[in-house]
Design an enzyme around this catalytic site. Structure first.
Site, PDB file in Angstrom:
ATOM      1  N   GLU A 458       0.928  -1.232  -0.037  1.00 39.97           N
ATOM      2  CA  GLU A 458       0.126   0.160  -0.086  1.00 39.97           C
ATOM      3  C   GLU A 458       0.903   1.301   0.144  1.00 39.97           C
ATOM      4  OE1 GLU A 458      -3.941  -1.312   1.928  1.00 39.97           O
ATOM      5  OE2 GLU A 458      -2.490  -1.106   3.353  1.00 39.97           O
ATOM      6  N   GLU A 525      -4.688  -9.711   0.145  1.00 44.18           N
ATOM      7  CA  GLU A 525      -5.462  -9.374   1.471  1.00 44.18           C
ATOM      8  C   GLU A 525      -7.069  -9.400   0.843  1.00 44.18           C
ATOM      9  OE1 GLU A 525      -5.055  -5.915   3.543  1.00 44.18           O
ATOM     10  OE2 GLU A 525      -2.797  -5.969   3.315  1.00 44.18           O
TER      11      GLU A 525
END
Length: 1011
Positions: A458, A525
């Site tokens: 991220e 994820e």
């Protein structure tokens, strides 16, 4: 001289730090090396150090490193450990925002000078005899986030990167006798802009610290490659060795022996170093291949000789032969398409934070193996070396992720806004980021468990991260490279070898897979396991066999990040963000684990274990079909156990040895008695269990199971016989029989008393229940906002009619309810009393268009809390919901009421069971109430000491009142719990309850007598 300016200088991330190198161990003799264990040439500095804390650099003890500065009066601190968990400062939990957001108006690479806590550490050591007259180095395995080192008043070096080792040469500064080591640790530095992971913000020396020395001829760096040929049967071994101070070791040589698990030598090679380097290559012949299913390890035994032919150093490196590659657009291990059944895992302990222990890691490894989890992503930083060694040994696939996350620099409250993203395309950030990549790869490169390097998490996308990816490929072509952030900027798509997305819905993944994609897909994820979650996991795992290019995913995440804290009365509880007065904070968003923070397993694991099974079992009356989806492992080492049950009681069982090779299926017959002559419900359980104990589970431990149920129809049971007496008063309607009495209130609009003998069972009357205590996922979709009218409907109903009717052998009292949510919404509850004292309860719902979906349709009532024992004939043993029931199995189980609720960080809906046929609620004497539903139309049920509203109003378990009641909620249907994410993903449509339909359920209450 050291400078505080380094803390905010992106170009200074290390001073005098040694180059990163492999984490291999070395010994003086091969016998020592093969035995393993502690290295004699290391000396631990773990233990109690002297410590001083300062809230900012200006107030620190600036000269503490000087030899004449007396630190004896300082406090003590344990190393390794976090400063904030030992009495100084406070831990802070934030997710995506930077921890100083709203407190300091900073932009990268600036660091606050007024709110940057400093920990000053000091200890003394005397050089061990084994290190006299030898070079001496110090290794800090993990310090958060930047630190300066002095020895005997002399500046040694500076380092950043909290999660890879920083090592320094102490040789020029060591002296005889006591040596004063001083370490100044700053919580924030330029590196903090790259360490914005979703975790608690700590600081300090939180991993091991040790001295080490080296022999005169020493292999500083070792890279062992254990590959396979194109047939995936023949081993190809190479070892690259780099000497320390090569000019001082002329004519050094090495011998490499490869030994199998039994200690037999299978290949040998020798060679001399040239220019300090030596590459040895061996054709090993046919080898046992390494995989998570069969983690077979060889030992590469390396003997290093000085110019006189004397043994100078012995190294033993575990080796696993395997090939991981992209083949025909599929990720393949040893030639076979791999499916990652994974989790993201933070290093975490509820008392020690990220300073976890060997025992923690061993528990985690066993838990992964026992629950069919074959892969871990090290979210989002390199772990301790021991973790990779255990993954090698036990068999766990690893995505090793570098220490990079800059989430707060490009995403603000969910919106993508990368105007000041780092590292992005900023050349000044290239070196600091590349250093983190190099530090991870060089340390971890010899571990066969690591299949994929990850460029971090991220951090958006850009040229810097692309260069990291290219570095990984060039330095280690035997592994693939992962990075998810290119999803936000396809200009940098080549950064990742696979398509990797976070929290994509199953339909979105399917759309990608149907579009002839160029890359295979993994969910780095998915299934956000916050609180009561993991509903709908099957929608992802079903893609595995439907689309070859879907290659699995990694659940977020493994363990709740909650810290032990005491309430005002001295009782310990698991605390989350904000509980330490930490602001800003993201509160309970740290509670996403399928394991509780205290390392006990949550009920969510039941679903994960089943859906991650490599072995699928479909039993029938004649046998079981076994589909073996393992890549390499057959059913050798497993035993088949099968059992036949009749309405909760085992009536037959058997055991058989089975042989089903990998990627095949077989039908295994077994003999069970004919049950066609006895009406009722039967089920067959078939399990594969360990035939012998392993390092991670005992013999008989269940690996996989399947279940089938069937009904043998029979004649309807006759009505109970006996007298019934009805008294209709002005306010109440009473029905009595032999040994029981039932009272209905026209005024209260409900059943108000059910008395067996002298026992009153109803403490609070039943009422229609539409609301559940919102789960974390419910809050994420603002359920209280969109459907809160059902909360009001539950709390405020109006009885619109009472009807008494009598038939032979029965008396029925019906109540009709209306609700303010809508004039057309009605619920009818009819209680039919039989002569034996049983009461059948029928509840019907008639809905209306234009209303929000129902959280549930049920009936709730209270008993005294004395009735605190339960026995279930239902789906279990752990809680389950309509979208999280695959891992549950029909059975009978017993629990105390206090054990039925799940220990989520924030109180919420929990403890539900689907497929409920029978529940007994009894007191210590075994007397109480029994609830029965039809075998063909079972109900859902939960039993708790708290109402939905009490749970709704509590932010912590300690806010709940002392138990006074046992609350029983019977539902015809409750919506699923969801789990695609926890910030906006609704429960899948098929697991919702439309408000405009008609619903009905029924059950029977009766006396439970002691057994």
């Amino acid at each position: 001289m050291p400078s505080l300016a380094w803390l905010s200088d992106v170009g200074v991330y290390q001073v005098n730090r040694l180059d990163a190198h492999s984490d291999h161990r070395y010994y003086a003799t091969m016998e020592e090396a093969e035995a393993g264990g502690a290295m004699p040439l290391r000396h631990s500095l773990n233990g109690t150090w002297k410590f001083s804390y300062a809230a900012n650099p200006a107030s620190r003890a600036e000269d503490f490193y000087r030899p004449d500065f007396d630190c004896g009066g300082w406090d003590d601190i344990e190393v390794p450990g976090h400063i904030q968990l030992q009495g100084w400062g406070r831990p802070q939990y934030v997710n995506t925002m930077y921890p100083w957001d709203g407190l300091d108006g900073l932009r990268p690479p600036d660091v606050s000078q007024t709110s940057n806590p400093v920990g000053s550490y000091a200890t003394t050591f005397e050089l061990p005899m084994s290190m006299k007259d030898r070079p001496v180095f110090i290794s800090f395995q993990g310090v958060e986030s930047a630190f300066y080192v002095w020895l005997n008043g002399e500046f040694v070096g500076y380092g950043e990167d909290s999660f890879t080792p920083s090592e320094f040469d102490l040789t020029p500064y060591v002296r005889e006798g006591d040596n004063k080591l001083a370490v100044e640790v700053y919580q924030r530095s330029t590196g903090s802009w790259l360490e914005d992971q979703d975790f608690w913000r700590f600081s300090g020396i939180f991993r091991d610290v040790y001295l080490y020395t080296i022999p005169g001829v020493h292999v500083r760096d070792l890279f062992v490659r254990a590959d396979l040929d194109d047939t995936y049967t023949t081993g190809l071994l190479s070892a690259d060795l780099l000497l320390e101070n090569a000019p001082l070791a002329p004519r050094a040589a090495a011998k490499l022996e490869l030994k199998d698990a039994a200690g037999a030598v299978v290949a040998t090679g020798t060679g001399e170093f040239a220019g300090g380097r030596l590459k040895l290559s061996l054709d090993v012949g046919r080898v046992e291949r390494w995989s998570a299913e069969n983690p077979y390890l060889y030992k590469a035994c390396i003997s290093v000789y000085n110019g006189q032919g004397e043994l100078a150093e012995a190294i033993v490196q575990n080796v696993g032969f395997r090939r991981f590659e992209m083949k025909d657009k599929l990720m393949c291990l040893n030639g076979e398409r791999i499916v990652f059944k994974g989790v993201n895992r933070h290093e975490f302990n509820c008392r020690r934070g990220r300073a976890i222990t060997r025992e923690d890691m061993l528990w985690d490894i066993a838990t992964l193996k026992r629950n069919n989890i074959n892969a871990v992503r090290t979210s989002h930083y390199p772990n301790q070396t021991l973790w990779y060694e255990l993954c090698d040994e036990y068999g766990v696939y690893v995505i090793d992720e570098m220490n990079l996350e800059s989430h707060g620099s490009w995403q603000k409250m969910g919106a993508v806004e990368p105007s000041w993203n780092v590292p992005g395309n900023r050349p000044e950030w290239r070196d600091i980021v590349m250093d983190r990549a190099r530090s991870m790869l060089e340390r971890d490169k010899n571990h066969p468990s690591i299949l994929i390097w990850s460029c971090g998490n991220e951090s958006y996308a850009g040229e810097v991260i692309l260069q990291v990816s290219n570095y990984f490929r060039e330095a280690d072509p035997g592994r693939l490279v992962h990075y998810e952030g290119v999803f936000h900027n396809r200009e940098y798509d080549e950064t990742s070898d696979m398509e990797s997305r976070m929290y994509a819905k199953p339909a979105d993944i399917e759309a990608y897979l149907q579009a002839d994609p160029a890359k295979p897909y993994i969910s780095c994820e998915y299934m956000h396991a916050m609180g009561n979650s993991v509903g709908g996991l099957h929608k992802y795992t079903e893609l595995e066999n439907k689309y070859p290019m879907y290659q699995g995913g990694f659940i977020w995440d493994y363990i709740d990040q909650a810290l032990v804290k005491k309430d005002r009365y001295g009782r310990e509880f698991l605390a989350y963000g904000g509980d330490f007065e930490d602001r800003p904070t993201d509160y309970s968003f740290c509670g996403n684990g399928i394991v509780y923070a205290d390392r006990t397993v949550t009920p969510k694991m039941q679903e994960v274990k089943f859906l991650y099974q490599n072995y699928k079992l479909a039993p029938s009356a004649n046998g079981v079909k076994i589909v073996n989806e393992s890549l390499f492992a057959g059913t050798d080492g497993l035993s088949l156990v099968y059992r036949l049950y009749y309405e909760g009681t085992e009536i037959a069982s058997g055991r058989a040895e089975v042989s089903v090779p990998a990627q095949t299926s077989a039908f295994v017959p077994f003999g069970l008695p004919d049950v066609s002559d006895k009406p009722g419900e039967y089920w067959i359980d078939a399990s594969l269990v360990l035939a012998e104990a392993t390092a991670w589970a005992e013999a008989g431990f269940e690996i996989a199971f399947g279940q089938t149920t069937f009904l043998v129809p029979g004649a309807e049971k006759p009505l109970p016989e006996g007298p019934l007496r009805v008294v209709e008063g002005d306010v109440n309607i009473g029905v009595a029989g032999n040994g029981f009495a039932v009272l209905f209130s026209k005024q209260a609009g409900s059943l108000v008393s059910l008395r067996y003998g002298s026992r009153e069972m109803i403490a609070v009357p039943p009422y229609p229940q539409f609301w559940r205590a919102t789960t974390d996922n419910d809050k994420g979709v603002s359920l209280a906002y969109s459907a809160g009218a059902w909360l009001a409907a539950t709390a405020a109903r109006k009885c619109d009619g009472v009807l008494l009717s009598e038939e032979k052998g029965t008396v029925t009292v019906s109540f009709d309810y209306i609700f303010g949510i809508g004039a057309d919404v009605r619920v009818a509850v009819a209680y039919t009393v039989f002569a034996d004292g049983s009461v059948r309860v029928r509840s019907k719902y008639r809905g209306a268009a234009g209303l929000p979906n129902l959280p549930m349709f049920g009936l709730s009532f209270k008993l005294s809390a004395d009735y605190d024992e339960t026995e279930w004939y239902a789906m279990g043993p752990e809680e389950n919901y309509i979208d999280r029931v695959h891992g549950a199995r029909l059975g009978t189980f017993r629990r105390k009421v206090t054990e039925l609720a799940s220990r989520y960080l924030v109180p919420q809906e929990s403890g539900n069971r689907t497929g409920v046929r029978r529940v007994r609620l009894t007191d210590a004497t075994g007397a109480g109430l029994e609830l029965n539903a039809s075998l063909s139309t079972p109900v859902e049920c939960s039993v708790s000491h708290y109402t939905a509203l009490e749970l709704e109003n509590a932010a912590h378990p300690w806010e709940l009142p002392q138990p006074h009641y046992t609350v029983v909620t019977v539902a015809g249907r409750q919506m699923g719990v969801g789990g695609d994410d926890s910030w906006g993903a609704p429960v899948h449509r098929e697991y919702q309850i439309p408000a405009d339909g008609e619903l009905a359920f029924e059950f029977t209450l009766s006396r439970a007598t002691p057994r």
